[in-house]
Enzyme design. Structure first.
Site, PDB file in Angstrom:
ATOM      1  N   HIS A 123       0.871  -1.184   0.000  1.00  0.00           N
ATOM      2  CA  HIS A 123       0.000   0.000   0.000  1.00  0.00           C
ATOM      3  C   HIS A 123       0.912   1.239   0.000  1.00  0.00           C
ATOM      4  CE1 HIS A 123      -2.776   2.975   1.837  1.00  0.00           C
ATOM      5  NE2 HIS A 123      -3.764   2.181   1.489  1.00  0.00           N
ATOM      6  N   ASP A 199       3.111  -4.682   8.071  1.00  0.00           N
ATOM      7  CA  ASP A 199       1.892  -3.897   7.893  1.00  0.00           C
ATOM      8  C   ASP A 199       0.711  -4.865   8.026  1.00  0.00           C
ATOM      9  OD1 ASP A 199      -0.331  -2.534   7.054  1.00  0.00           O
ATOM     10  OD2 ASP A 199       0.456  -1.993   5.071  1.00  0.00           O
ATOM     11  N   GLN A 202      -4.549  -5.101   6.847  1.00  0.00           N
ATOM     12  CA  GLN A 202      -5.549  -5.985   6.240  1.00  0.00           C
ATOM     13  C   GLN A 202      -5.611  -7.337   6.936  1.00  0.00           C
ATOM     14  OE1 GLN A 202      -7.702  -5.241   3.769  1.00  0.00           O
ATOM     15  NE2 GLN A 202      -6.914  -3.175   3.530  1.00  0.00           N
ATOM     16  N   LYS A 225     -10.803  -0.779  10.297  1.00  0.00           N
ATOM     17  CA  LYS A 225     -10.994  -1.952   9.446  1.00  0.00           C
ATOM     18  C   LYS A 225     -11.383  -3.186  10.268  1.00  0.00           C
ATOM     19  CE  LYS A 225      -7.520  -0.517   6.051  1.00  0.00           C
ATOM     20  NZ  LYS A 225      -8.278   0.194   5.017  1.00  0.00           N
ATOM     21  N   CYS A 367      -4.809   2.635  -3.580  1.00  0.00           N
ATOM     22  CA  CYS A 367      -3.580   3.150  -2.972  1.00  0.00           C
ATOM     23  C   CYS A 367      -2.425   2.165  -3.138  1.00  0.00           C
ATOM     24  CB  CYS A 367      -3.785   3.494  -1.489  1.00  0.00           C
ATOM     25  SG  CYS A 367      -5.044   4.741  -1.245  1.00  0.00           S
TER      26      CYS A 367
END
Lengths: 410, 147
Positions: A123, A199, A202, A225, A367
């Protein structure tokens, strides 16, 4: 407990909305998730009964507010199996958390010619901060390429990592849905003498997360999220690294002392939490973690694996060569996020047509422009599923796509 | 909710399927590039200006049906027109899209028919698509300013 998607859906007031006599089919949870009643109530209750400044003021209300806030920090620790509660840093979102690592850790530890390794499925939030360091510090970026089915191509990983100081990568692609082998990547980073930055924006909302089992050095994720409110994210880092890093933002709360000739930082986690944080949002994040934990992260992963398995075969069976679904075909290595190309209908037009059936999908570059270039697309449509999506939602998507092809006569 | 037929008028789909004036113009033609950073659409506008008139125009890039058809119709509408007329047309088109030029209260000349461009009127009912429709027009302004 058994996983009952119909019962879960009832927890989400917004998902009860009916527009033009049709139910809402929300397939944009990779973008942001909906909020259960439990989170909404927890935030309202807190504001109605206990809201006050934290970490200052001697009155009882302030003490209650601080306790509730710190309780939520503890819930975050348990949720990702972090060793220590003071390693949980609240940020604005995962983007700010990644910027914090890049600017504070990277700014202090990286010098001209130093190498940071990223992957081609990152991202922008895990690309641009490093580009900024390349501009300011002269660091070099290397990129782990992808295989044809959208997994990381690890063939040359060791040579890419050779001499690197950091390896920063996603645990799950927001475009392809690919789940990366985090433990293996962390081990490879460490073998090369690099730190491993994960990261988890997600991944964390959808899977069991264990930073110790991974062997990670940093993890970032975002509340909005994972059924929590927007405006709050988390950075977890190993205490030793966080202690050695310079502060990121300066101001109130992050200091032990301020003099005319300088300042002394507060201890963790306050050191990285300048200013009044989003207090109610942290309470909401805590409630979201309690909600998800009660359902069980492994149950959520299992549900999403079944959903994506069904979606992949339903879309491919119905549309064959008219649909191209990006990313791995094996549900074992992918989450329930599907980016796809449908005939030659532009994703923006596709989402407009789906909107007529109240089906909410994302259209755009997500993104992740370097990845989009790799896919040879300016944009894709993306349907992403969460714990509240049923197989009926998949069917709604599959059926509504039919109309899009007809409209554009493609 | 407005229906899709308000948005995807047949003339729009025609320009989308068969875009006019696609291609490039070699320098010294003026070129400008526009991006819609939210959806990834990109467009290139090339114009050949002589004696205050846009003699030729070509359009490159990729985008959705609204951005592509708007660019195609725009190219047909401005070819051979004077820069003054084109600036007025841009203002008029953006006015149709509910976008007003700040600090410019002078009346808009609406004496001429908008022709095919009228078909894009329905876009206003879909506010998120307005930026698709005006992308090429803003890029044209850049190309005029570069010329």
């Amino acid at each position: 407990m058994s996983f009952d998607v119909a019962l879960i859906k009832k927890d989400f007031p917004l998902l009860q909305r009916v527009i033009n006599n049709k139910p809402l089919v929300y397939l944009d949870s990779a973008n942001t998730s909906q909020k259960p009643r439990q989170v909404i109530d927890a935030m309202s209750h807190f504001m109605e009964t206990s809201y006050a400044p934290i970490n200052r003021s001697a009155y009882q209300l302030a003490a209650e507010s601080t306790d509730a806030f710190e309780h939520a920090r503890g819930l975050c620790r348990t949720f990702i199996n972090a060793p220590r509660t003071n390693e949980i840093i609240f940020t604005k979102n995962a983007t700010e958390a990644l910027n914090l690592v890049a600017h504070s850790w990277g700014g202090a530890n990286l010098h001209r010619g130093d190498v940071v390794v990223l992957t081609q499925m990152e991202h922008h939030a895990n690309i641009v901060p490093w580009h900024m360091l390349a501009a300011s510090h002269g660091i070099e970026l290397r990129w782990v390429p992808l295989t044809d089915d959208g997994q990381l191509d690890l063939t040359n990983l060791d040579s890419l990592l050779k001499g690197a100081k950091a390896f920063s990568f996603t645990a799950m692609s927001n475009v392809l849905g690919t789940i990366t082998p985090v433990q293996q990547l962390c081990a490879a980073a460490h073998a090369a003498g690099a730190i491993a930055i994960v990261d988890g924006c997600q991944y964390v909302p959808h899977n069991v997360t264990d930073v110790v089992a991974w062997g990670a050095d940093f993890l970032t994720f975002s509340s909005h999220k994972m059924c929590g409110p927007s405006g709050i994210g988390v950075l977890w880092g190993r205490e030793e690294l966080l202690n050695a890093m310079p502060p990121f933002l300066g101001g109130g709360n992050m200091i032990a002392d301020v003099r005319l000739d300088g300042f002394t930082c507060a201890e963790l986690p306050a050191k990285f939490e300048a200013g009044t944080p989003p207090i109610t949002e942290v309470i909401g994040l805590g409630a979201a973690i309690s909600y998800l934990t009660a359902i069980g992260m492994s149950n959520i992963r299992q549900h999403e694996k079944e959903t994506v398995t069904y979606a992949l075969s339903a879309l491919n069976d119905r549309y064959g060569n008219d649909i191209t679904i990006h990313g791995p075909s094996d549900p074992e290595v992918r989450g329930a996020t599907l980016s796809f190309k449908f005939k030659d209908v532009h994703p923006h037009d596709l989402s407009q047509v789906l909107d007529q059936s109240n089906i909410c999908v994302r259209a755009g570059h997500h993104c992740a422009k370097p990845l989009m270039r790799l896919l040879g697309a300016n944009a894709t449509a993306r349907a992403s599923f969460y714990l509240y999506n049923s197989l009926d939602d998949v069917d709604a998507l599959v059926n509504a796509l039919e109309g899009a092809g007809d409209l554009f006569s493609l | 909710m407005p229906g899709l037929e308000d948005l995807y008028r047949e003339i729009i789909l025609d320009h989308y399927r068969t875009p006019r004036n696609r291609g490039e113009l070699a320098p010294p033609a003026s070129k400008a590039e526009g991006h819609n950073p939210l959806c990834g659409d990109e467009i290139q506008v090339y114009i050949d200006v002589a004696d205050g008139v846009v003699r030729d125009i070509k359009i490159g890039g990729q985008g959705c049906s609204i951005s592509q058809s708007s660019a195609s119709m725009m190219s047909a509408a401005v070819k051979g027109k004077s820069i003054d007329d084109i600036r007025n047309l841009v203002r008029r088109f953006k006015h149709m899209m509910s976008i007003e030029e700040e600090g410019n209260d002078s009346p808009i000349d609406e004496s001429q028919s908008l022709g095919d461009l009228e078909a894009l009127q329905g876009v206003v009912k879909f506010p998120v698509r307005i930026k698709c429709a005006v992308l090429s027009w803003n890029t044209l302004l850049d190309a005029l300013n570069n010329a």
